[in-house]
Design an enzyme around this catalytic site. Sequence first.
Site, short mmCIF file in Angstrom:
data_model
loop_
_atom_site.label_atom_id
_atom_site.label_comp_id
_atom_site.label_asym_id
_atom_site.label_seq_id
_atom_site.Cartn_x
_atom_site.Cartn_y
_atom_site.Cartn_z
N PRO A 2 0.78 -1.24 0.00
CG PRO A 2 -0.15 -1.20 2.09
CD PRO A 2 1.02 -1.68 1.37
CD GLU A 3 4.42 3.01 -3.11
OE1 GLU A 3 4.56 4.16 -3.57
OE2 GLU A 3 5.09 2.05 -3.49
CE LYS A 58 3.08 5.67 1.85
NZ LYS A 58 4.46 5.20 2.09
#
Length: 319
Positions: A2-3, A58
């Site tokens: 996850p970015e 994020k």
Amino acid sequence: MPELPEVETIVRAYRARLEGRRIVRFVARVAKQAQPSVTALRWGIVGKRIKRLWRRAKYIVADLQGGQRDAAPASKVHGQTSLSVAPTRSTTHGQASLPMATRDGRDTGRCMRHADGHLLIHLRMSGGFDWAAEHDREPPYVRAYFDLDDGNRLLFCDARKFGLVIYTADFEAATSHLGIEPLERGFTTGALEALLRGRARQLKPLLLDQSVITGLGNIYTDEALFQARLHPTRRSDRLARQEIRRLRTAIQAVLRRGIRHHGTSFDGVYRGGGMRKHLKVHGQAGLPCKRCKTPIEALRIAQRGTYICPRCQPLDGNC
DNA sequence: TGGTATGTTCCAAA
DNA sequence: TTTTGGAACATACC
């Protein structure tokens, strides 16, 4: 996984099924992933409605609203006698007491339970959501789950156990360490210039620093620097105005492209997106540069695998 | 078996 | 004081 684009993709995918729902039960299987503690988290979120699901940096953020008299199943928390005192009539004006400990571990007795508050989830390296009902058997790596008032169970899965589930009554304080949002209006060339010139750091670690700019991770940083034709070890305070302008444009472009393709699948943990095949340098060592055919090089910068085109991204001079 | 991994934080060294 | 490097976290995969 996850970015920013991956987190944004997850938020968009789960928004319709989470907004308006009330959390009726929360279970954490890995205590250290629940902050400030499993007990405090449960106390903070159970019985509340998810007013809005959105993203900051994020983090997946759920704005919470309200709470019921019987919201926190205090008496069911064994071994936590201090919680056995049910919320009293103070809930009528939206607050109840919750025992809290100070930094040095002393119990201060009580502080206010906010009727609202926020649930923050950080996926770190391998976290993600899933629905229990979509599997015959429970999928692997379920570290926590949320039961909702419509009967659904939202799973928090995370092979590496780095992810965090956080309740906070003070959203501003909890996110005060975060820098600028690169897709918001305030992220102008002038704003980026101030951030770059205000320190003398290498570009790549600076772009990865969430207290400066939020949302960029290892993949999109490489892509943005390639598009801007900037070497990752260039010093932040030595860029020309034109280079800063290119960098701002490139950061926004690669993030938007990532969102459009629903993020980047990686190493089998996250299988959502199709951005993988649109990457121009990251993970492409040895392959010809899409712009000039020079083989892409793999470097090690700030302990992170880094990919560049040595011709398009020279340490000095121009492309 | 060893090296690597989309993230963050802490500490030591420069 | 600021910046950088290394380790740590826990697990999977090649």
